[in-house]
Design an enzyme around this catalytic site. Structure first.
Site, PDB file in Angstrom:
ATOM      1  N   CYS A   1      20.107   5.199  47.348  1.00  0.00           N
ATOM      2  CA  CYS A   1      20.221   5.972  48.418  1.00  0.00           C
ATOM      3  C   CYS A   1      20.390   5.175  49.638  1.00  0.00           C
ATOM      4  O   CYS A   1      21.434   4.312  49.594  1.00  0.00           O
ATOM      5  CB  CYS A   1      19.114   7.104  48.801  1.00  0.00           C
ATOM      6  SG  CYS A   1      19.570   8.369  49.662  1.00  0.00           S
TER       7      CYS A   1
ATOM      8  N   HIS B   1      18.536   9.700  43.484  1.00  0.00           N
ATOM      9  CA  HIS B   1      16.942   9.769  43.445  1.00  0.00           C
ATOM     10  C   HIS B   1      16.818  10.416  41.869  1.00  0.00           C
ATOM     11  O   HIS B   1      17.380  11.129  41.191  1.00  0.00           O
ATOM     12  CB  HIS B   1      16.408  10.737  44.218  1.00  0.00           C
ATOM     13  CG  HIS B   1      16.743  10.214  45.803  1.00  0.00           C
ATOM     14  ND1 HIS B   1      15.869   9.075  46.114  1.00  0.00           N
ATOM     15  CD2 HIS B   1      17.247  10.738  46.809  1.00  0.00           C
ATOM     16  CE1 HIS B   1      16.186   8.956  47.447  1.00  0.00           C
ATOM     17  NE2 HIS B   1      17.279   9.922  47.782  1.00  0.00           N
TER      18      HIS B   1
END
Length: 493
Positions: free
Chosen positions: A340, A437
């Site tokens: 991310c 994630h």
């Protein structure tokens, strides 16, 4: 499994302070009620956390409620955590309402209650939507129930209990000391109608012989006229995901010469450190958090994690020398991966034309991967299925980010999404970045990452099965150290 009444009252767990163990105990009761034949559901009206999760309909909630839903055996929903605060600096936070961005607010304006009534109304609407579908609702409070300077605008604690007429158990952490004062003071500072809802007390994180606290238990009950319903020993044999950033202080910070060393770069605004839970519990691995260049050098693998403010954290890494060290180690062949915000940092440049994160409109990246990121105002919250590298095993993950990352023409994607789209970027076998994630929860990714550093073969346990076993162990631990008969009598009254 125990067969009891078909329906019982809801239960609320509140605390004498933050990090007393409310989330873990709520998880335990979710699992206990499920084992006893009920259909429980978690609920926390307002959560403050940088660890979040994505629901099937693309909403964002606190990770703790996702964990509690897993313990209940159900999929998570935004109604379980209708208000989520994600701090973006020391003084500002992004407000997520019913899974979507509501706005950015200063701490002052938020805690002065400028949108309190709106948020509380929405929270209670979510509660009412859950009520016909589940029983009981396991409600978790936030922080301390007796923060008098914040109480008038508190939408997460006793106001919820009063509005829903829910019996309350007060949780205290004996490990931090002052347990008598914290329990007695918390109760005495409540209004009379709030005090009447406190039906029990749980002493959490006890060390040593519980029977040595028999006198202490009696003193608390005499002082408060409220029964102590449990004394829960601290445990190391059960692993439950923690979402409170305070738990980072208990993580390892140094390498171990006898294991595969994985360093997570310690960012000021680090988010979703639950991404590393699977690695942390792998017996081959020493996972530690550091922003010390010397400790980074000792790592076999370096992970740059997510951040709530990518540009600010990247600037800090440049200031403290970590950025230069990361770039040097990547060029020298070290395995470096980014997730991310960490993926965004690994690129050549991050642009913020709309000043989404602040007043800095562009900053050079670490120049490890041939990508450029443009931050956007709209947040992407998606659950995804994908194929990692060139493998054919379907993996799962979820995306939470405000930005689009563009790959240079020569760049190689890391993942192939189930719909055929490309995701992430890699350079060779040792450098890669992704928005996924949960990518490190997939066995094929774990083994690909660790195999170059170990000579022994290893069968990676299915992480979902592992977590379900932990929930069973947690339920057993809390059940054995609580007066469940009295708790059920309270809920059946």
């Amino acid at each position: 499994m125990t067969n009891r009444k078909k329906t019982i009252r809801n239960l609320m767990l509140v605390g004498t302070g933050s990090d007393v163990g409310k989330s873990v105990l709520a998880t335990a009761f979710c699992r206990i009620f499920r084992e006893d034949g009920y259909h429980p559901v978690p609920f926390k009206s307002q959560n403050m956390s940088l660890n979040s999760f994505v629901t099937t309909n693309g909403g964002e909630i606190g990770r703790a409620q996702a964990v509690q839903a897993e313990a209940c055996g159900i999929d998570c929903h935004t109604d379980m955590n209708p208000v989520l605060l994600k701090p973006s600096s020391d003084k500002t936070a992004q407000v997520i309402l019913n899974g979507k961005i509501f706005g950015n607010y200063s701490a002052g304006s938020y805690f002065r209650g400028e949108i309190k009534e709106l948020l509380f109304t929405e929270a209670m609407n979510a509660f009412r939507r859950l009520s016909p579908k589940y029983n009981p609702i396991v409600i978790e409070g936030a922080g301390s129930i007796s923060e008098l300077n914040l109480k008038n605008n508190d939408i997460a604690n006793m106001k919820v209990a009063l509005t829903t007429n829910t019996p309350v158990i007060l949780v205290a952490d004996i490990e931090r000391g002052g347990v008598f004062a914290s329990i007695y003071g918390s109760i005495q500072l409540l209004a009379p109608e709030e005090r009447q809802l406190i039906k029990g007390i749980i002493i959490n994180k006890f060390r040593g012989d519980i029977h040595l606290f028999d006198e202490g238990k009696k003193i608390i009950e005499d002082l408060t006229a409220i029964p102590v319903l449990g004394i829960i020993p601290t445990f190391n044999h059960i692993q439950i995901e923690e979402e409170d950033s305070v738990s980072l202080e208990r993580k390892a910070t140094f390498a171990n010469d006898n294991k595969i060393n994985i360093a997570v770069v310690l960012l000021r605004r680090l988010s979703n450190f639950t991404d590393f839970g699977r690695l942390e519990h792998d017996e081959r691995v020493q996972l530690y958090y550091t922003n010390n260049p010397t400790e980074l050098k000792k790592a076999d693998i370096i992970i740059i994690p997510g951040s709530k403010n990518t540009i600010a954290d990247l600037i800090e890494l440049k200031r403290n020398g970590v950025a230069a060290e990361l770039s040097r180690l990547a060029r020298a062949g070290k395995t470096v991966i980014g997730i991310c915000g960490g993926f965004q940092m690994m690129g050549q440049r991050i642009e913020d034309p709309n000043e989404t994160e602040g007043q800095i409109k562009a900053v050079p990246g670490l120049n490890i991967l041939p990508v450029t990121t443009i931050l956007e105002e709209e947040k992407q919250t998606i659950r995804s299925s994908f194929y990692y590298k060139n493998n054919n095993d379907l993996c799962s993950g979820y995306e939470i980010h405000m930005g689009k990352t563009l790959l240079a023409s020569e760049a190689i994607p890391l993942n192939r999404l189930e719909n055929g789209d490309k995701e992430g970027c890699r350079s060779g076998d040792n450098l890669w970045g992704t928005y996924m994630h949960g990518i490190l929860d997939n066995p094929i990714v774990i083994e690909d990452l660790l195999t170059p550093f170990t000579k022994t073969s290893h069968t990676t346990e299915d992480y979902s099965a592992y977590k379900q076993r932990q929930y069973r162990l947690l339920a057993q631990h809390v059940r054995e150290n609580s007066d469940m008969e009295t708790i059920y009598k309270i809920l059946e009254a």
